[in-house]
Write an enzyme that holds these catalytic residues in place. Structure first.
Site, PDB file in Angstrom:
ATOM      1  N   HIS A 113      43.958  35.823 -49.633  1.00 33.94           N
ATOM      2  CA  HIS A 113      45.375  36.108 -49.445  1.00 33.94           C
ATOM      3  C   HIS A 113      45.621  36.980 -48.215  1.00 33.94           C
ATOM      4  CE1 HIS A 113      44.547  35.527 -53.809  1.00 33.94           C
ATOM      5  NE2 HIS A 113      45.514  34.635 -53.649  1.00 33.94           N
ATOM      6  N   SER A 121      49.538  31.961 -56.301  1.00 35.90           N
ATOM      7  CA  SER A 121      49.429  33.378 -55.936  1.00 35.90           C
ATOM      8  C   SER A 121      50.234  33.777 -54.706  1.00 35.90           C
ATOM      9  CB  SER A 121      47.958  33.754 -55.730  1.00 35.90           C
ATOM     10  OG  SER A 121      47.344  32.907 -54.779  1.00 35.90           O
ATOM     11  N   ASP A 151      42.025  39.927 -48.984  1.00 28.53           N
ATOM     12  CA  ASP A 151      40.916  39.913 -49.942  1.00 28.53           C
ATOM     13  C   ASP A 151      39.983  38.709 -49.833  1.00 28.53           C
ATOM     14  OD1 ASP A 151      42.591  37.935 -50.784  1.00 28.53           O
ATOM     15  OD2 ASP A 151      43.025  38.794 -52.751  1.00 28.53           O
TER      16      ASP A 151
END
Length: 384
Positions: free
Chosen positions: A352, A46, A349
């Site tokens: 991240h 990610s 979040d």
């Protein structure tokens, strides 16, 4: 007069010789120009995903992407990620995800990264599990297929041939890797002890190296490989393991030590790989140090509440409800939204980083101070 001219010339011979010697002795890395990468190929999870997982499943909900793109693009941030800043530093466009079949332009590279990806082949994958089916090995296979298909399209010509990299771009491109975090997280949330998670690291790193070799064998030559960040500073770790011993800054000490051990083994393995691949320029990028510095001195960078997620709802770390998700409280629907000013937060979040934090980390790894060897981004095509 001729005799005097000969004397004058002889006086200058040592100086000319000295200049020639200096030019010959000077290492090539200082005599050559900066790297001009025509393309970037990215692999990982990610941290470098620009929409791969979103193309296969679905994009993260609003307010992901709100700061820069004003919509969700599949990036796991409020805006741009480190990969975006790297691309822009070479005046290249943002990378299109390999998995995105609509509106993609692969002229200057492609992104094979996918949120939730692992180095090792995962056992529990989406849609029923939580991990991406696109492990690093699958990303390698996709890249191999990508090369094959670009050759076919190039031979056929037509409009699609203008949307793929030139043949020589594959050897001239920068290859970026950022993966391994999820392999460690699997252990943390799989009821393994810290010692047991550490015991898995050598195998994880070995598999990492094998995939890098495979991509090298396909023509890659310039590698920019990120270590992992301080897992123990992530709100998701702090919230789920509240009894973990904290360091003086508030991060879970043992979980950070696992990150450091992974980075140590990766750096060690890359040093060996560098000696074996004489044609490769391999740079290990210490992501841990600049990311950790955000938590140790947040005020220096203009951040507040370093361990509280900007986007979420509820709990000490604001991650009781995930970013963009909703919950009913006494008959009222509550959507977990963004904080007022994401630029003042480190974490977006719970896992991240915000665009603001990503940009600061990029500015620090750009210089090469934290790299092994200490090569700046614009010199990453050279061996040292």
């Amino acid at each position: 007069m001729k005799f005097m001219a000969k004397i004058e010339l002889s006086r200058h011979i040592p100086l000319v010789t000295l200049i020639v010697l200096v030019l010959c002795i000077t290492p090539p890395i200082f005599a050559t120009k900066n790297c001009d990468f025509p393309a970037i190929f990215s692999f990982g999870a990610s941290n470098v995903d620009t929409g791969g997982l979103a193309a296969a499943f679905r994009a993260p909900p609003s307010p992901y992407g709100e700061t820069y793109f004003h919509r969700s693009t599949g990036r796991f941030s409020d805006g741009r990620i480190i990969l975006d800043f790297i691309a822009r530093s070479f005046r290249l466009p943002y990378l299109s995800p390999y998995l995105n079949s609509l509106g993609s332009n692969f002229t200057h590279g492609a992104n094979f990264a996918s949120g939730g990806s692992t180095i090792n082949i995962p056992k529990s994958i989406l849609p029923n599990g939580k991990l991406s089916p696109f492990s690093l090995q699958i990303q390698y296979i996709q890249f191999k297929e990508f090369i094959s298909k670009t050759k076919l399209i190039r031979d056929q010509g037509g409009v699609f041939a203008t949307l793929i990299p030139k043949e020589d771009y594959f050897s001239k491109a920068l290859y970026i890797f950022d993966i391994g975090q999820n392999d460690l997280t699997i252990g943390f949330f799989g009821n393994k002890t810290i010692q047991q998670v550490n015991a898995t690291v050598p195998d994880i790193v070995n598999n990492y190296i094998e995939n890098i070799k495979n991509i090298y064998n396909l023509g890659a030559r310039s590698f920019w490989i990120h270590g992992t960040g301080p897992k123990g500073c992530a709100p998701v770790i702090l919230a789920n393991f509240p009894s973990a011993i904290k360091d003086s800054y508030g991060c879970a000490k043992q979980y950070n030590e696992v990150s450091q051990y992974f980075n140590f083994k990766l750096k060690e393995a890359l040093a060996e790989l560098r000696s074996n691949l004489s044609s490769a320029a391999i740079t290990y990028v210490d992501i841990y140090t600049p990311k950790y510095s955000l938590f140790t001195n947040p005020e220096k960078y203009g951040f507040e509440l370093p361990f509280v997620a900007c986007c979420g709802y509820g709990g000490e770390y604001n991650i009781g409800v995930g970013c963009g998700a909703s919950i009913n409280i006494n008959g009222t629907k509550i959507v977990a939204g963004s904080c007022k000013n994401p630029s003042t937060r480190i974490i977006w979040d719970g896992v991240h980083y915000t665009e603001a934090a990503n940009e600061i980390v990029f500015s620090q790894i750009l210089t090469g101070v934290f790299n092994d060897p200490p090569i700046s981004l614009d010199r990453a095509c050279y061996r040292k």
